[in-house]
Design an enzyme around this catalytic site. Structure first.
Site, PDB file in Angstrom:
ATOM      1  N   GLN A 182       0.662  -1.213  -0.149  1.00  0.00           N
ATOM      2  CA  GLN A 182       0.235   0.021   0.195  1.00  0.00           C
ATOM      3  C   GLN A 182       0.897   1.179  -0.211  1.00  0.00           C
ATOM      4  O   GLN A 182       0.289   2.192  -0.222  1.00  0.00           O
ATOM      5  CB  GLN A 182      -0.952  -0.181   1.230  1.00  0.00           C
ATOM      6  CG  GLN A 182      -0.290   0.214   2.599  1.00  0.00           C
ATOM      7  CD  GLN A 182      -1.088   0.325   3.895  1.00  0.00           C
ATOM      8  OE1 GLN A 182      -1.686  -0.766   4.082  1.00  0.00           O
ATOM      9  NE2 GLN A 182      -1.331   1.552   4.199  1.00  0.00           N
ATOM     10  N   CYS A 200      -5.183   0.738   3.738  1.00  0.00           N
ATOM     11  CA  CYS A 200      -5.147  -0.553   4.145  1.00  0.00           C
ATOM     12  C   CYS A 200      -6.696  -0.949   4.161  1.00  0.00           C
ATOM     13  O   CYS A 200      -6.839  -2.175   3.956  1.00  0.00           O
ATOM     14  CB  CYS A 200      -4.643  -0.474   5.673  1.00  0.00           C
ATOM     15  SG  CYS A 200      -5.724   0.311   6.927  1.00  0.00           S
ATOM     16  N   HIS A 224      -5.944  -0.059  11.931  1.00  0.00           N
ATOM     17  CA  HIS A 224      -5.304  -0.379  10.801  1.00  0.00           C
ATOM     18  C   HIS A 224      -6.190  -1.955  10.164  1.00  0.00           C
ATOM     19  O   HIS A 224      -6.785  -2.191  10.903  1.00  0.00           O
ATOM     20  CB  HIS A 224      -4.055  -1.117  10.889  1.00  0.00           C
ATOM     21  CG  HIS A 224      -3.553  -1.700   9.621  1.00  0.00           C
ATOM     22  ND1 HIS A 224      -3.178  -1.220   8.514  1.00  0.00           N
ATOM     23  CD2 HIS A 224      -2.619  -2.976   9.497  1.00  0.00           C
ATOM     24  CE1 HIS A 224      -2.252  -1.920   7.723  1.00  0.00           C
ATOM     25  NE2 HIS A 224      -1.881  -2.918   8.332  1.00  0.00           N
ATOM     26  N   ASN A 251      -0.986  -8.810   5.622  1.00  0.00           N
ATOM     27  CA  ASN A 251      -0.721  -7.261   5.604  1.00  0.00           C
ATOM     28  C   ASN A 251      -0.627  -6.863   4.370  1.00  0.00           C
ATOM     29  O   ASN A 251      -0.435  -7.531   3.331  1.00  0.00           O
ATOM     30  CB  ASN A 251       0.553  -7.228   6.851  1.00  0.00           C
ATOM     31  CG  ASN A 251       0.311  -5.874   7.271  1.00  0.00           C
ATOM     32  OD1 ASN A 251      -0.541  -4.974   7.114  1.00  0.00           O
ATOM     33  ND2 ASN A 251       1.189  -5.628   8.393  1.00  0.00           N
TER      34      ASN A 251
END
Length: 533
Positions: free
Chosen positions: A300, A309, A466, A488
């Site tokens: 990202q 995110c 997040h 992630n």
């Protein structure tokens, strides 16, 4: 599937074909195992200065460069449609870069590298081409591409127009149609909306479009055997950690806590019909009976910092569920996060709401990556015009850019969607239908110190800042401690090849306490050039 024509037109087929063929050969050598590895054509465009960057190049020279230099992954050096000719500089950050919020971008302390060993030109003719593809994987060939610029069909292209080779493609296989027409199965680099989902069948055996005249192969060196994946448990390396005083938050994205999802539920929920006690102790969509069902990894933060995110986690979860629902059927799908930013689907690079990708996919559908690559930036002012949802570009005669909206392209929709919270409901939903996206409190300690293993941290009243995608769970055989396996969006140089494991139930940054989102993809996609026979 990639698109050399966006975000700017760049005559980069030589770089796309060589990196895709080499990446495919790595997948062949690894038996298709997790993770999907996508090499960076941008590194060649920036650093391989014996070729002409966005103005063309020689694939043999590209493989020679990769035999003398390391090449990295797309999430180290994303494609930007520019080259050294346009002023890109071959610095260490051009090979691999990371960007944190509020500080200059930098070279990460570790990242994955790949390299070519043997490479060379094949003898002319289909026999040597078939032998090489069968033995070791896709090959790279030059073709005369003018007659297929606007190709939209699904049949075999067989008009042997005379002309000099001016484009580079990858041959990924071959076949014979039901009416006995032999063909090559060809991967192009003009996006999924071109041809047959980005592929084309070209007549095999008579050098149609010069396809059998100039073909190159390259064999990857095994540089991946020591990579860290989520099923391993390496110790943290203190020498790789940033000093706390130099640390800046990298991935927090200002979660919008005011939004609430209006669920759409027409089918029974897994939380009501799955027997928790019947679930396996270890389950991960990166390895279900030897199959990897997870889509590719996007960083990202590149080509500049962006707090997306919320969009990355949702788009990845939906793409993963498409692979699961289609039983890993070719071709693989990657969704365009940039469209979610362009259309402000409940968020921007300044943060957003985790339910946004699901509601947008339900109401509008999300185009594929080849329509709009990830630029990591907001359009100012925001612009959800047809061209900012799917576009094509070319040069004018003076090499200035000319872009326009694509009319016919694939969109992927979500039907049922909703929320859940709690470890038991998470397990049931993941097992039955696929990954989910959830909020966590990405603390300074987690961001700075996690390099692998099962993470845990005691926090007082954790508050989500997040979003991540939860792809499975497991049990540590030494401690019997249960953990989540999580994707992630900070690049494969983070944690365990871009993933992390974290303790289940408590001391886990609130992962199984906060609201999680899920969506069921609708499956309506054309057949592919390779799979249609």
């Amino acid at each position: 599937m990639r698109n050399e024509r966006v975000p700017k037109f760049c005559d980069a087929s030589w770089a796309h074909a060589t990196t895709s063929a080499l990446g495919d050969r790595i997948a062949v050598a690894r038996g298709g195992a997790f993770p999907e590895i996508n090499l960076a054509p941008q590194v060649l465009l920036t650093c391989n200065q014996k070729n002409d960057g966005c103005h063309g190049g020689d694939p043999l020279q590209a493989f020679q460069w990769m035999s003398q230099n390391n090449i990295t992954e797309e999430n180290c050096a994303p494609y930007q449609g520019m080259s050294w000719v346009e002023g890109m500089k071959c610095t260490p950050m051009a090979i691999c870069m990371e960007c944190f919020s509020g500080s200059p971008c930098f070279v990460p302390p570790k990242y994955n590298n790949y390299r070519v060993g043997e490479y060379g030109r094949l003898p002319t003719g289909q026999t040597s081409m078939q032998n090489e593809v069968m033995a070791r994987g896709p090959i790279v060939c030059s073709i005369y591409a003018d007659p297929i610029l606007n190709y939209t069909g699904t049949g075999v292209y067989a008009s042997n127009n005379p002309g000099l080779a001016n484009h580079v493609i990858s041959i990924v296989g071959w076949g014979v149609t039901s009416d006995n027409i032999p063909y090559w199965a060809v991967r192009n680099s003009w996006g999924e909306y071109w041809g047959d989902n980005g592929f084309i069948k070209i007549y095999r055996g008579n050098n149609t479009l010069q396809i059998e005249s100039n073909c190159i192969y390259a064999v990857p060196i095994n540089t991946w055997q020591n990579q860290t994946y989520p099923h391993l448990n390496p110790p943290a390396d203190p020498s790789k950690l940033l000093p706390l005083k130099e640390f800046n938050p990298r991935g927090r994205c200002a979660i919008d806590h005011t939004k609430k999802m209006t669920p759409v539920i027409t089918q029974p929920l897994p939380e009501d019909y799955i027997d928790l006690n019947a679930l396996p102790a270890n389950f991960f969509y990166g390895n279900v009976d030897g199959q990897n069902y997870l889509s590719w990894h996007v960083n990202q933060h590149l080509p500049q910092y962006c707090g997306s995110c919320w969009a990355q986690a949702g788009a990845a979860s939906i793409a993963d569920r498409i692979k699961i629902a289609t039983n890993n059927q070719f071709p693989r799908v990657a969704l365009s996060v940039q469209v979610l930013l362009n259309c402000v689907a409940e968020g921007t690079c300044d943060g957003g709401w985790g339910g946004g990708p699901y509601t947008y996919a339900h109401n509008h559908g999300i185009p594929e990556f080849g329509c709009q690559p990830y630029l990591a930036k907001n359009l100012i002012p925001s612009n959800c015009s047809p061209m900012e949802q799917c576009k094509n570009c070319r040069w004018n005669t003076d090499f200035s850019q000319h872009c326009w909206a694509v009319e016919n392209f694939n969109k992927w929709y979500v039907g049922d969607h909703g929320t859940l919270r709690g470890a038991d409901k998470m397990k049931k939903e993941i097992f039955a239908r696929g990954p989910i996206s959830c909020g966590i409190d990405a603390t300074t300690k987690f961001e700075q110190t996690y390099t692998g293993g099962i993470y845990s941290e005691k926090t007082n009243s954790p508050f989500p800042n997040h979003y991540v995608s939860v792809n499975g769970w497991g049990v540590d055989p030494n401690t019997n401690e249960e953990y989540w396996i999580v994707r992630n969006s900070w690049g494969t140089h983070f944690g365990e090849n871009g993933f992390f494991r974290i303790k289940m139930y408590k001391d886990n940054l609130g992962l199984d306490t906060y609201e999680c989102f899920w969506g069921v993809p609708k499956l309506a996609k054309p057949s592919s050039a390779v799979a249609s026979e």
